[in-house]
Design an enzyme around this catalytic site. Structure first.
Site, short mmCIF file in Angstrom:
data_model
loop_
_atom_site.label_atom_id
_atom_site.label_comp_id
_atom_site.label_asym_id
_atom_site.label_seq_id
_atom_site.Cartn_x
_atom_site.Cartn_y
_atom_site.Cartn_z
N HIS A 83 61.66 -1.27 -58.96
CA HIS A 83 61.72 -0.01 -59.68
C HIS A 83 60.58 0.93 -59.25
O HIS A 83 60.82 2.06 -58.83
CB HIS A 83 61.63 -0.29 -61.19
CG HIS A 83 61.69 0.93 -62.05
ND1 HIS A 83 62.84 1.35 -62.67
CD2 HIS A 83 60.74 1.84 -62.39
CE1 HIS A 83 62.60 2.45 -63.35
NE2 HIS A 83 61.33 2.78 -63.20
N GLU A 84 59.36 0.42 -59.32
CA GLU A 84 58.21 1.27 -58.96
C GLU A 84 58.24 1.62 -57.48
O GLU A 84 57.80 2.71 -57.09
CB GLU A 84 56.89 0.59 -59.34
CG GLU A 84 56.72 0.26 -60.84
CD GLU A 84 56.95 1.44 -61.79
OE1 GLU A 84 56.74 2.60 -61.36
OE2 GLU A 84 57.37 1.21 -62.95
N HIS A 115 60.20 4.71 -57.06
CA HIS A 115 59.36 5.88 -57.35
C HIS A 115 58.42 6.16 -56.17
O HIS A 115 58.22 7.30 -55.75
CB HIS A 115 58.51 5.63 -58.60
CG HIS A 115 59.25 5.73 -59.90
ND1 HIS A 115 59.93 6.85 -60.28
CD2 HIS A 115 59.37 4.85 -60.94
CE1 HIS A 115 60.46 6.66 -61.51
NE2 HIS A 115 60.14 5.44 -61.91
N GLU A 165 63.38 9.22 -61.72
CA GLU A 165 63.94 7.99 -62.27
C GLU A 165 65.21 7.57 -61.53
O GLU A 165 65.51 6.39 -61.42
CB GLU A 165 64.19 8.17 -63.77
CG GLU A 165 64.41 6.89 -64.54
CD GLU A 165 63.19 5.97 -64.63
OE1 GLU A 165 62.08 6.37 -64.19
OE2 GLU A 165 63.34 4.84 -65.12
ZN ZN Z 1 60.60 4.69 -63.83
#
Ligand code: ZN
Length: 505
Positions: A269-270, A273, A299
């Site tokens: 997830h990170e 980003h 996101e």
């Molecule tokens: Zn996030």
């Protein structure tokens, strides 16, 4: 050099200086959450307070206002989507927002945020909403003042807060997609609950030693395209991504020896980003083109890698043999299909950050409804627990055992982040739309994933989304990239397809 060239270069110089001060603050915040010893907290708050004040002073300096006015009067700037026009537009937007807020309000918000977060931490530990209530009341009052100062045209006060995170988006527009999304999700969750199939979750809580977890997660991060020459991953209590600036993006995660998902999917997830931050044009640092389009678009990048890729069967066709040799005891007797089913378990739950891909958006809608009513004044802060618990029963059929697992679970409201929650669900919808467009342009993405070849997808995201920064508003970016406006349909189609197969619906 034309007259406007000089003015523009001067504007960019000033914007960069303000952004540099802000990024110094980011380094200190990152350190605060990763390596700073506990006794450093008070001194760190002084350092960060000084930098925040300096950054605000720079960002609202009359010099910027004068340059903007002069530049806006000239007619030779170029077309509306050119770097220069976009950077002037974005500089104006942020200058106006910041100068509309009276200094007293800015200081009171900053001061209240620090104290209110402290109050929230202990209130959550004790599951004591009454202890947090005075802070929530104060915060809602200040945010209503902020909305009034910023203004909201024909809209509602909530729009002024939402606009800070998702420029151009309104509560009405969010509601337009949330209502049909909710109806479809409720049906899908019910169908899944009626299925007789259940994954074996026990396999995910076996012993996963930390060192191989780090190797596997960092290997996956590198494979999907996070550049470790321009970033690194450390540990913190709450995972985050902080792009300091060109060539330096920091990610964090947390490792749990008895829960496979938390670190691995947190890192994916990170990394999503981080890949976005690393894909922003380096030489545009400090200007609109050098910044992410919106939190929802940010996101979408994390969710795309975490869920659409990272929780797909094809991804694990590629990575499962490696995972198995990293954790021979935990995964030696587990099949690829058993593992894929377990990491895609769906069930109604109380805690947002632990929720699965399907129920997650319902957690967001519940918060969106409550915070709109708080900002409009329809709901009194004192009545939040009752409203919360009723909605949890309505959405999930669950009873909330205490406010720590209910309305006190998230940091957002204590930190003054009202209008932030919807961006998570927008991100999920944008991700589904982008993923479809990627498949249209790249052909068989599943096939690429099963071979561990993520380069084409990463390059596509760089080209279509990252390099543009704030050139287009999120709604227009989605139209340009996918040919369609924001819609819940691609997300629903993705979820229905995937979970029908897993749960035999
Ligand atoms: Zn996030």
């Amino acid at each position: 050099m034309a007259h406007t060239d000089h003015l523009y270069s001067e504007l960019v110089r000033l914007l960069r200086e303000a952004a540099l001060i802000g990024s110094c603050g980011s380094v200190l915040s990152w350190d605060e959450q990763t390596f700073m010893p506990g006794h450093g907290a008070a001194f760190r708050a002084d350092q960060l307070g000084l930098l925040a004040g300096l950054a605000h002073e720079r960002a609202t300096s009359p010099g910027i206002g004068e340059l903007l006015s002069e530049l806006e009067r000239s007619s030779d700037l170029g077309d509306a989507d050119s770097d220069r026009v976009v950077n002037i537009r974005e500089a104006r937007r942020s200058f106006d927002r910041q100068t509309k807020l009276p200094r007293r309000l800015v200081e009171e918000l900053s001061h209240t945020t620090t104290l209110s977060q402290q109050a929230w931490v202990s209130a959550r530990e004790d599951s004591d909403f009454a202890a947090f209530l005075p802070w929530l009341e104060k915060m809602i009052g200040l945010k209503r003042e902020e909305a009034a100062a910023v203004g909201y045209g024909d809209g509602v006060p909530y729009d002024a807060l939402l606009d800070d995170y998702e420029p151009g988006m309104t509560a009405a527009e969010v509601q337009r997609v949330f209502t049909p999304l909710r109806d479809e999700l409720v049906k899908l969750v019910a169908a899944i609950q009626h299925s007789s199939r259940r994954p074996n979750l026990e396999i995910l809580s076996r012993h996963y030693p930390k060192t191989p977890q780090i190797v596997l997660a960092e290997g996956a991060s590198k494979a999907i395209g996070f550049d470790f020459e321009s970033g690194r991953i450390d540990e913190s209590a709450h995972p985050f991504c902080s792009g300091f600036g060109p060539g330096d993006c920091r990610l964090t995660t947390r490792y749990n020896d008895h829960h496979f998902n938390s670190a691995f999917f947190g890192v994916l997830h990170e990394s999503g980003h981080g890949i976005y931050e690393q894909g922003l044009p380096r030489d545009s640092f400090g200007t609109g083109i050098g910044q992410a389009a919106s939190l929802g678009i940010h996101e979408s990048q994390s969710r795309l890698w975490e869920n659409f890729i990272g929780r797909s069967r094809s991804f694990w066709q590629y990575l499962f043999p490696t995972a198995r040799s990293a954790f021979p005891k935990a995964l030696g007797d587990v099949s690829l299909d058993e593992f894929c089913f377990a990491i895609n378990d769906v069930r109604p739950s109380l805690i947002r950050v632990e929720a699965d891909e399907v129920t997650y958006n319902l957690h967001i809608m519940l918060r969106f409804e409550i915070e709109q009513d708080l900002v409009s004044g329809k709901l009194k802060p004192a009545d939040v627990p009752v409203a919360w618990n009723e909605k949890v029963t309505q959405y999930f059929g669950l009873a909330v055992p205490g406010d720590a697992n209910g309305c006190l679970q998230d940091i957002h409201w204590s930190a003054g982040l009202l209008g932030y929650f919807p961006t998570y669900a927008l991100g999920n919808m944008y991700a589904a739309q982008f993923y479809n467009a990627a498949k249209r342009d790249l052909g068989n993405v599943d096939d690429l994933c099963s071979r561990g070849d993520f380069k084409p997808l990463k390059a596509w995201l760089n080209e279509k989304i990252h390099r543009h920064g704030k050139r287009y508003r999120a709604s227009r970016l989605v139209e340009i990239v996918t040919g369609e406006s924001l819609s819940h349909l691609p997300l629903i189609a993705h979820l229905r397809g995937k979970y029908s197969e897993l749960y035999g619906l």
